[in-house]
Scaffold this active site. Structure first.
Site, PDB file in Angstrom:
ATOM      1  N   CYS A  42     -28.722 -27.183  39.098  1.00 53.56           N
ATOM      2  CA  CYS A  42     -28.129 -28.518  38.917  1.00 53.56           C
ATOM      3  C   CYS A  42     -26.610 -28.394  38.870  1.00 53.56           C
ATOM      4  O   CYS A  42     -25.871 -29.192  39.448  1.00 53.56           O
ATOM      5  CB  CYS A  42     -28.618 -29.159  37.618  1.00 53.56           C
ATOM      6  SG  CYS A  42     -30.404 -29.265  37.443  1.00 53.56           S
ATOM      7  N   CYS A  79     -24.005 -28.445  42.011  1.00 48.32           N
ATOM      8  CA  CYS A  79     -23.435 -29.703  42.510  1.00 48.32           C
ATOM      9  C   CYS A  79     -22.776 -30.530  41.404  1.00 48.32           C
ATOM     10  O   CYS A  79     -21.780 -31.199  41.622  1.00 48.32           O
ATOM     11  CB  CYS A  79     -24.518 -30.551  43.173  1.00 48.32           C
ATOM     12  SG  CYS A  79     -25.219 -29.808  44.652  1.00 48.32           S
ATOM     13  N   HIS A  80     -23.381 -30.506  40.206  1.00 48.14           N
ATOM     14  CA  HIS A  80     -22.973 -31.468  39.173  1.00 48.14           C
ATOM     15  C   HIS A  80     -22.121 -30.859  38.068  1.00 48.14           C
ATOM     16  O   HIS A  80     -21.811 -31.557  37.094  1.00 48.14           O
ATOM     17  CB  HIS A  80     -24.211 -32.114  38.546  1.00 48.14           C
ATOM     18  CG  HIS A  80     -25.045 -32.891  39.512  1.00 48.14           C
ATOM     19  ND1 HIS A  80     -24.619 -34.048  40.115  1.00 48.14           N
ATOM     20  CD2 HIS A  80     -26.295 -32.674  40.002  1.00 48.14           C
ATOM     21  CE1 HIS A  80     -25.579 -34.517  40.919  1.00 48.14           C
ATOM     22  NE2 HIS A  80     -26.609 -33.693  40.869  1.00 48.14           N
ATOM     23  N   CYS A 121     -33.223 -34.487  43.940  1.00 46.51           N
ATOM     24  CA  CYS A 121     -32.275 -33.363  43.929  1.00 46.51           C
ATOM     25  C   CYS A 121     -33.012 -32.045  44.129  1.00 46.51           C
ATOM     26  O   CYS A 121     -32.578 -31.181  44.897  1.00 46.51           O
ATOM     27  CB  CYS A 121     -31.521 -33.306  42.602  1.00 46.51           C
ATOM     28  SG  CYS A 121     -30.044 -34.332  42.547  1.00 46.51           S
ATOM     29  N   CYS A 171     -48.511 -56.250  27.885  1.00 49.19           N
ATOM     30  CA  CYS A 171     -47.396 -55.684  27.115  1.00 49.19           C
ATOM     31  C   CYS A 171     -46.868 -56.744  26.145  1.00 49.19           C
ATOM     32  O   CYS A 171     -46.580 -56.474  24.988  1.00 49.19           O
ATOM     33  CB  CYS A 171     -46.253 -55.265  28.042  1.00 49.19           C
ATOM     34  SG  CYS A 171     -46.706 -54.173  29.406  1.00 49.19           S
ATOM     35  N   CYS A 183     -48.401 -57.651  22.475  1.00 48.66           N
ATOM     36  CA  CYS A 183     -47.968 -56.854  21.324  1.00 48.66           C
ATOM     37  C   CYS A 183     -46.448 -56.850  21.161  1.00 48.66           C
ATOM     38  O   CYS A 183     -45.943 -56.990  20.055  1.00 48.66           O
ATOM     39  CB  CYS A 183     -48.443 -55.401  21.469  1.00 48.66           C
ATOM     40  SG  CYS A 183     -50.220 -55.183  21.168  1.00 48.66           S
ATOM     41  N   HIS A 184     -45.717 -56.664  22.255  1.00 51.23           N
ATOM     42  CA  HIS A 184     -44.301 -56.313  22.132  1.00 51.23           C
ATOM     43  C   HIS A 184     -43.337 -57.488  22.277  1.00 51.23           C
ATOM     44  O   HIS A 184     -42.154 -57.334  22.025  1.00 51.23           O
ATOM     45  CB  HIS A 184     -43.970 -55.202  23.130  1.00 51.23           C
ATOM     46  CG  HIS A 184     -44.763 -53.947  22.870  1.00 51.23           C
ATOM     47  ND1 HIS A 184     -44.604 -53.204  21.717  1.00 51.23           N
ATOM     48  CD2 HIS A 184     -45.733 -53.328  23.586  1.00 51.23           C
ATOM     49  CE1 HIS A 184     -45.441 -52.169  21.753  1.00 51.23           C
ATOM     50  NE2 HIS A 184     -46.145 -52.232  22.859  1.00 51.23           N
ATOM     51  N   ARG A 207     -45.889 -42.893  28.032  1.00 58.77           N
ATOM     52  CA  ARG A 207     -46.170 -43.904  27.001  1.00 58.77           C
ATOM     53  C   ARG A 207     -46.833 -45.133  27.610  1.00 58.77           C
ATOM     54  O   ARG A 207     -47.756 -45.700  27.022  1.00 58.77           O
ATOM     55  CB  ARG A 207     -44.880 -44.298  26.283  1.00 58.77           C
ATOM     56  CG  ARG A 207     -45.132 -45.108  25.030  1.00 58.77           C
ATOM     57  CD  ARG A 207     -45.776 -44.251  23.963  1.00 58.77           C
ATOM     58  NE  ARG A 207     -46.328 -45.018  22.853  1.00 58.77           N
ATOM     59  CZ  ARG A 207     -47.572 -45.491  22.827  1.00 58.77           C
ATOM     60  NH1 ARG A 207     -48.391 -45.286  23.832  1.00 58.77           N
ATOM     61  NH2 ARG A 207     -48.012 -46.164  21.778  1.00 58.77           N
ATOM     62  N   CYS A 232     -50.440 -46.840  26.519  1.00 60.91           N
ATOM     63  CA  CYS A 232     -50.577 -48.245  26.125  1.00 60.91           C
ATOM     64  C   CYS A 232     -51.633 -48.946  26.982  1.00 60.91           C
ATOM     65  O   CYS A 232     -52.478 -49.669  26.458  1.00 60.91           O
ATOM     66  CB  CYS A 232     -49.241 -48.976  26.292  1.00 60.91           C
ATOM     67  SG  CYS A 232     -48.254 -49.067  24.795  1.00 60.91           S
TER      68      CYS A 232
END
Lengths: 161, 288
Positions: free
Chosen positions: B103, B106-107, B141, B204, B207-208, B245, B249
């Site tokens: 990585c 390049c970065h 990448c 979703c 609940c959220h 996650r 759910c």
């Protein structure tokens, strides 16, 4: 036919288990008759509900798991109670058996848009899964509760006064 | 020492006696999150315009966790997620693949090159003409520049690389674009968010959006914001990605889940990320 004796035994067993007139034909999930308010007047099994078993279904995670969302003082010894749905302490005063049966079977007929799952329904779902595996179902779905389990929960809720 | 013990015992007794209905979590919902005593994290703010009719406030999941869980995120020496950031720091400089690159080739320095990146992902990539999640960009990448194998979307090596990149933006506001070329995918993610799936018929939003701040059994429902991802979850003692996650759910609605890394979950990630626009990047956060 070597299998004949076994087949006979099986047939006798089947008759033995299901010989009660009421148990022979529980109303199928797709055949439940709701009135215009979402109530279901006729027992799903014709067999009186067992309130003690109904209480167990309500508090058991793998069964009704009702206390996940509802507070019930009569079940206070079994933590933890959620607060998503209404407190059920006065259900026996506020609702009759037909109304409770309808709400358990498919509450969306009584409360359009409610978050509560339908406990006696087997189709019409979006992306239904095989229980909690995350995988596609392998065959027809079972309802979340059986007809008699619904009747047991009705019996318990009627005792809440 | 004895005093400490007896205090703990008292707290335990109070817990046992007092929370039969309220659930196990004793969240400090008014807590303020400052990391390492200096980095202030915005855990509550006004919602982005597209949510103004649905929510009065957007709130980080940190707010809904128990006080002792909240504290773990206040110091990087206590945050177990930072151990994985350290490992990913080594990954960053490790040459892999047929092109002889890491990585860093390049970065360069991750602290400089990746500052601000996590806050704007998922993001439109002009060259590829697609929306890219951070995971997709990492794998692009690897496969196109390094000649290396892609990382598995929800596995530890991907999660910790996301954590390393996220931590360079910690404290910056989430600022994911929702218009222009990403709009169609954003709309798809929004539709998914409000679709009631599985035998439990839960979206979703059930609940959220409709029930956050309430207990479901002993769990204190949050808004399901993704600004803290990847999260170190105490329950499985490792970093969890947003797609991991999401899968959990959806599974819990008794549904057939979407696949991590699928176009569907990419769309959902874009939409959910945009619901947190204005909250600080927290990754790697600590949750239960």
């Amino acid at each position: 036919m070597k299998n004949t004796p076994l087949t006979l035994v099986a047939a006798v067993c089947a008759v033995g288990v299901f010989s009660g007139a009421a148990m022979a034909n529980p109303v199928a999930p797709g055949a439940v008759a709701f009135d215009e308010d979402g109530a279901v007047a006729i027992s799903l099994t014709g067999v009186a509900g067992d309130a003690v078993n109904g209480a167990k279904i309500m508090r058991t995670k793998s069964l009704g798991n009702c206390i996940s969302c509802h507070e019930v003082t009569a079940l206070a010894e079994f933590p933890f109670h959620g607060e998503i749905g209404p407190n059920l302490d006065s259900t026996g005063d506020n609702r009759n058996a037909a109304e409770i049966r309808g709400i358990l079977t498919n509450s969306k007929n009584t409360f359009p848009g409610t978050m509560m799952p339908a406990y006696y329904k087997v189709d019409g779902f979006i992306r239904p899964g095989n229980r909690y595996t995350g995988k596609a179902p392998e065959g027809p779905l079972d309802p979340l509760l059986s007809a008699q389990q619904i009747e047991d929960v009705v019996a318990f809720l009627l005792t809440l006064k | 020492m004895n005093k400490l013990t007896s205090t703990n015992t008292l707290v335990a007794l109070a817990l046992a006696g007092g929370v039969v209905f309220g659930g196990a979590a004793l969240a400090d919902v008014d807590g303020v999150l400052t990391i390492n005593g200096e980095l202030e994290i915005v855990t509550k703010t006004t919602p982005p315009a597209h949510l103004a009719d649905n929510l009065d406030e957007i709130v980080s999941g940190w707010v809904y966790r128990a006080a002792e869980t909240q504290e773990l995120q206040m110091d990087d020496f206590d945050n177990p997620g930072m151990l994985f950031v350290d490992i990913a720091q080594d990954d960053w400089g490790t040459v892999e693949g047929t092109e002889g690159k890491s990585c860093a080739t390049c970065h360069d320095n991750v602290e400089d090159s990746m500052a601000g990146v996590r806050a704007v992902y998922p993001k439109w990539n002009d060259e590829a003409e697609e929306v890219r999640t951070l995971a997709m960009q990492i794998n692009s990448c690897r496969t196109e520049r390094m000649g290396a194998e892609p990382l598995k979307i929800t596995k530890g090596k991907m999660a910790r690389m996301e954590a390393l990149i996220s931590v360079q933006s910690r404290g910056m506001p989430m600022n994911v674009a929702i218009d222009g070329p990403v709009q169609a995918m954003w709309e798809q993610g929004k539709e998914m968010y409000y679709t009631r799936t599985g035998q439990l018929e839960l979206s979703c939003a059930n609940c959220h959006e409709d029930s956050y701040g309430l207990h479901i059994r002993s769990d204190f429902l949050s808004q399901g914001q993704t600004n803290g991802f990847p999260v170190y979850r105490l329950k499985n003692a490792k970093l969890t990605t947003a797609h991991g996650r999401f899968k959990g759910c959806v599974r819990d609605t008794r549904a057939e889940t979407y696949k991590p890394g699928s176009a569907a979950f990419n769309a959902l990630e874009l939409y959910v990320a945009s619901r947190g626009n204005g909250l600080s990047v927290e990754g790697p956060s600590v949750r239960n």
